[in-house]
Design an enzyme around this catalytic site. Sequence first.
Site, PDB file in Angstrom:
ATOM      1  N   HIS A 129     -27.763  13.572 -33.947  1.00 35.36           N
ATOM      2  CA  HIS A 129     -28.951  14.139 -34.578  1.00 35.36           C
ATOM      3  C   HIS A 129     -29.162  15.604 -34.220  1.00 35.36           C
ATOM      4  O   HIS A 129     -30.011  16.267 -34.803  1.00 35.36           O
ATOM      5  CB  HIS A 129     -30.202  13.350 -34.174  1.00 35.36           C
ATOM      6  CG  HIS A 129     -30.274  11.983 -34.767  1.00 35.36           C
ATOM      7  ND1 HIS A 129     -29.908  10.843 -34.078  1.00 35.36           N
ATOM      8  CD2 HIS A 129     -30.652  11.567 -35.999  1.00 35.36           C
ATOM      9  CE1 HIS A 129     -30.071   9.786 -34.852  1.00 35.36           C
ATOM     10  NE2 HIS A 129     -30.521  10.194 -36.029  1.00 35.36           N
ATOM     11  N   HIS A 178     -32.235  10.322 -47.305  1.00 30.13           N
ATOM     12  CA  HIS A 178     -31.464  10.340 -46.070  1.00 30.13           C
ATOM     13  C   HIS A 178     -30.832   8.976 -45.795  1.00 30.13           C
ATOM     14  O   HIS A 178     -29.623   8.862 -45.575  1.00 30.13           O
ATOM     15  CB  HIS A 178     -32.383  10.740 -44.921  1.00 30.13           C
ATOM     16  CG  HIS A 178     -31.708  10.827 -43.595  1.00 30.13           C
ATOM     17  ND1 HIS A 178     -31.442  12.033 -42.984  1.00 30.13           N
ATOM     18  CD2 HIS A 178     -31.246   9.869 -42.750  1.00 30.13           C
ATOM     19  CE1 HIS A 178     -30.834  11.805 -41.826  1.00 30.13           C
ATOM     20  NE2 HIS A 178     -30.716  10.489 -41.666  1.00 30.13           N
ATOM     21  N   GLU A 179     -31.657   7.923 -45.810  1.00 29.88           N
ATOM     22  CA  GLU A 179     -31.141   6.594 -45.478  1.00 29.88           C
ATOM     23  C   GLU A 179     -30.149   6.100 -46.528  1.00 29.88           C
ATOM     24  O   GLU A 179     -29.120   5.510 -46.211  1.00 29.88           O
ATOM     25  CB  GLU A 179     -32.292   5.607 -45.323  1.00 29.88           C
ATOM     26  CG  GLU A 179     -33.281   5.960 -44.231  1.00 29.88           C
ATOM     27  CD  GLU A 179     -32.619   6.195 -42.881  1.00 29.88           C
ATOM     28  OE1 GLU A 179     -31.534   5.636 -42.626  1.00 29.88           O
ATOM     29  OE2 GLU A 179     -33.184   6.953 -42.085  1.00 29.88           O
ATOM     30  N   GLU A 181     -24.965  12.427 -40.167  1.00 34.12           N
ATOM     31  CA  GLU A 181     -26.387  12.743 -40.210  1.00 34.12           C
ATOM     32  C   GLU A 181     -26.674  13.949 -41.099  1.00 34.12           C
ATOM     33  O   GLU A 181     -27.660  13.976 -41.837  1.00 34.12           O
ATOM     34  CB  GLU A 181     -26.900  13.018 -38.793  1.00 34.12           C
ATOM     35  CG  GLU A 181     -27.258  11.772 -38.009  1.00 34.12           C
ATOM     36  CD  GLU A 181     -28.445  11.043 -38.613  1.00 34.12           C
ATOM     37  OE1 GLU A 181     -29.388  11.713 -39.063  1.00 34.12           O
ATOM     38  OE2 GLU A 181     -28.417   9.805 -38.627  1.00 34.12           O
ATOM     39  N   TYR A 236     -20.153   6.877 -36.531  1.00 33.17           N
ATOM     40  CA  TYR A 236     -21.462   7.350 -36.076  1.00 33.17           C
ATOM     41  C   TYR A 236     -21.406   7.710 -34.603  1.00 33.17           C
ATOM     42  O   TYR A 236     -22.091   7.113 -33.759  1.00 33.17           O
ATOM     43  CB  TYR A 236     -22.517   6.287 -36.358  1.00 33.17           C
ATOM     44  CG  TYR A 236     -23.920   6.839 -36.431  1.00 33.17           C
ATOM     45  CD1 TYR A 236     -24.290   7.687 -37.472  1.00 33.17           C
ATOM     46  CD2 TYR A 236     -24.868   6.513 -35.481  1.00 33.17           C
ATOM     47  CE1 TYR A 236     -25.578   8.194 -37.550  1.00 33.17           C
ATOM     48  CE2 TYR A 236     -26.152   7.014 -35.551  1.00 33.17           C
ATOM     49  CZ  TYR A 236     -26.507   7.853 -36.581  1.00 33.17           C
ATOM     50  OH  TYR A 236     -27.781   8.365 -36.661  1.00 33.17           O
ATOM     51  N   ASP A 293     -27.475  10.514 -27.400  1.00 30.30           N
ATOM     52  CA  ASP A 293     -27.588  10.395 -28.858  1.00 30.30           C
ATOM     53  C   ASP A 293     -26.217  10.229 -29.522  1.00 30.30           C
ATOM     54  O   ASP A 293     -25.894  10.906 -30.496  1.00 30.30           O
ATOM     55  CB  ASP A 293     -28.324  11.621 -29.409  1.00 30.30           C
ATOM     56  CG  ASP A 293     -28.646  11.508 -30.889  1.00 30.30           C
ATOM     57  OD1 ASP A 293     -28.781  10.381 -31.386  1.00 30.30           O
ATOM     58  OD2 ASP A 293     -28.758  12.563 -31.538  1.00 30.30           O
ATOM     59  N   HIS A 333     -26.758   7.582 -45.985  1.00 28.71           N
ATOM     60  CA  HIS A 333     -25.970   6.903 -44.952  1.00 28.71           C
ATOM     61  C   HIS A 333     -25.124   5.794 -45.576  1.00 28.71           C
ATOM     62  O   HIS A 333     -23.969   5.576 -45.199  1.00 28.71           O
ATOM     63  CB  HIS A 333     -26.888   6.291 -43.900  1.00 28.71           C
ATOM     64  CG  HIS A 333     -27.328   7.255 -42.840  1.00 28.71           C
ATOM     65  ND1 HIS A 333     -26.443   8.028 -42.122  1.00 28.71           N
ATOM     66  CD2 HIS A 333     -28.562   7.557 -42.353  1.00 28.71           C
ATOM     67  CE1 HIS A 333     -27.107   8.764 -41.247  1.00 28.71           C
ATOM     68  NE2 HIS A 333     -28.391   8.509 -41.373  1.00 28.71           N
TER      69      HIS A 333
END
Length: 798
Positions: A617, A513-514, A539, A530, A612, A517
């Site tokens: 998310h 996931h990271e 995301e 974002y 958010d 990004h």
Amino acid sequence: MPCIKKIGCIWLILGFNIPLISLMKTAMRNKLKTSLLIAAGVIAFGYPSQAQHQDFLITNNKGSVYANLKGRDVKAGNIAAQLPAWLGLSADNSFREVSTTTDKLGFSHTRFQQYYKNVLVDDGDLLVHVRNGMVTSMNGRVAPIAKLSVTNTISADEAVSAARRHLEIVRIIRQHPETLLITSVPAAEGAQYALAYKVRVDGRTLYGKVKMAHVYIDAQRGTVIKSESLIAHADVEGTAHTLYSGVRTIITDDSEPEAYRLRDSARNIETYDVTGDPMSGNSGLMFDEPKDYYNETTAWTEQPALMAIQLNESNPALLSGLGFQTGKFIASMVVRDGVMDLENGDMVAWPDLMLNQIPVAQLPLKTGNLYAFPRAGDTVFMGGFGKVDVSGDELAYTDTSFFSITHLHTPGVYPWNSTTGGSGIYEIAMAKNPALDAHWGMGETHDYYMEKFDRNSYDGNGSVVKNYINGVFPIMVTQNNAAALPEPDNAMVYGLGDGILMNPVVGLDVMGHEFTHMVTANNGNDGLQYRGESGALNESFSDIFGTCIEFRSKGTAANWLIGEDVILAQPGFFRSMSDPKAAAAAGNPNFPPQPDTYGKQYWVNPTNMQNDNGGVHTNSGVQNKWFYLLSEGGAGTNDNDYDYNVAAIGMEKAEQIAYRNLITYLVPTSKYVDACNGSIQAAIDLFGEDSEELESVKEAWRAVGLLEGGSAVSELTESLAAAFMVYPNPSTDGQFTIASEHHELVNAQLFNIVGKPVLQLAVKKGINSFSASELPKGLYLLKFVVGRHEVVQKISLL
């Protein structure tokens, strides 16, 4: 701003011209299914191309542009000069080539940036795709700017100050140059634009929270237009002797005498401990002095670690007068070598700032999940509980209870007592180092991207990948996070969890996931902003490829849940890709349900940046469900009462479509409609226009509320589409007739190519004649409004 250590701190071709109503009705009915694209927010336009009129460009009226030009004989000549006319923009608009890449399928992809009066337009990115010298498609976002002043009335320094005030920054970590540009202004209706300074601010708030953001300051008013966080957070699960994945093979190096480090030179992966990193700012990086993890042998097994400290009795003065009004909070901390110094102590555990203990703290107070591994020569740590005042320039750490932590190498629960009336316990336990999960997981992530997409590292250039373990404070005052930090850090940060909501956030899909990004940020088109729908897509792509990596590495043990190994509280996972709404049953506000249908239940307003960043998310669940259905197949009914049935194409094909979309067809402000269009084009590129894979891509989008059909167009709307006949079409003299079979007077509007209304019409039942001879030649959209329903047709004026 206080430093961290201070606070303990997302074609219709209807060109018929037969003036016979009956034949037109037949043609309309035959085209009806295609025309329902309009009801899903996709509108067809046509443009003159080179020597003849051609209908080819599909876009919506909010700036998204998409054109399938295959077989249209559009040569890849002086495209930039033709784009303003094709897009119906004024002569003040221009396009400049930014970059061109060529992929393994033989397509070249050129990115063009829009300018207005020679000022960059932040929301204007167009991608032109070419094969064998012919344009195959184009897509992106275009800003329909007609009239705008480009003279600034405030200075760049004033803009920077305004941005700092907006983010409540008291200490700058890094300075970045500001840019004067044109950007969109978030508005409920229509598109608005303003001249603005785009200011990047990296700094700290009063309470030590790190913020990295682009802030857009109106260059004529000095007000904040919008801001965009650059730190992509993820509360996710975990997966070398690893915490979550059993015994795994990792790569270390032996550069130190009789010691091994978590370094993988072949893959260029480095894993560090950043507990207590001083972050002086001297290096220009978020962490100035990351520490290596060492082991005496190549076998990284369980080791004794200080896992928790607890305060059972205390001086009463410590427990009162707490809160944000006083700026005083209880904090625990652990340092090496017995030096209890917030400014200079060698921390082995970050100070735990207990924000929930206000205005009076309740005993016992516990700080867990420390994972503080002693070095071979360590014999004692020093622990402490005290009251920290973070409101001033100088720290005050009062009402303290300091104590020695011995038995560092012998598991057990041990009491402690201080000379100031405090007492409690500390726990030494055999523990698996979460850093091993991160190091192994990043190796698996690297291998996945190389194997599937021939991509070496996040940027495709083999750049070093850094894992920072226990980098908790740069994200927020909590251990329950993981994050991707933008350049110049280009690193992943993982918290250790609090032991209540979650354990260390170092799962395998967390790595994927990271890392994704960072792939997104380096996709060659400036990533995905974002915020709002583009942030939700950002995301979602991270969830998609994190899950794909898990399936590649764990096979049948993998699943479609995000966070099930890490999450301790109900529902036992953070997100479900197969059932985005599943978290609703637990009712835990820390793990909210997601929508599985665009714009429907659980959808967050993408313009509400206070929620958010516009639901990044939450709204990601829509594309997550699309990817699950595309991979696994499925039938059901969505929130629009659309009955879908998606034929599975398998994860290997689905991931290729998703990756090509991310790398090739999306621009920074892309929305869900753009992701839908891009994935369709990617499927055409990979599998062909008549492929089963393409049909599954489309049906999966219908299943989540995109494309025609999936938005549940009613039978009434379908019948209305056949009630209005427009002829002649094209019109050569600006005169046209509308034959209406609707029983009431209907209001209609004629829109130009960029969605601006140019003519109001009242259409009664029967034959209605109108003139648009004063309008420029080109393609227009005619929209009929009947109650809550809309019907859109195109009309060409030649």
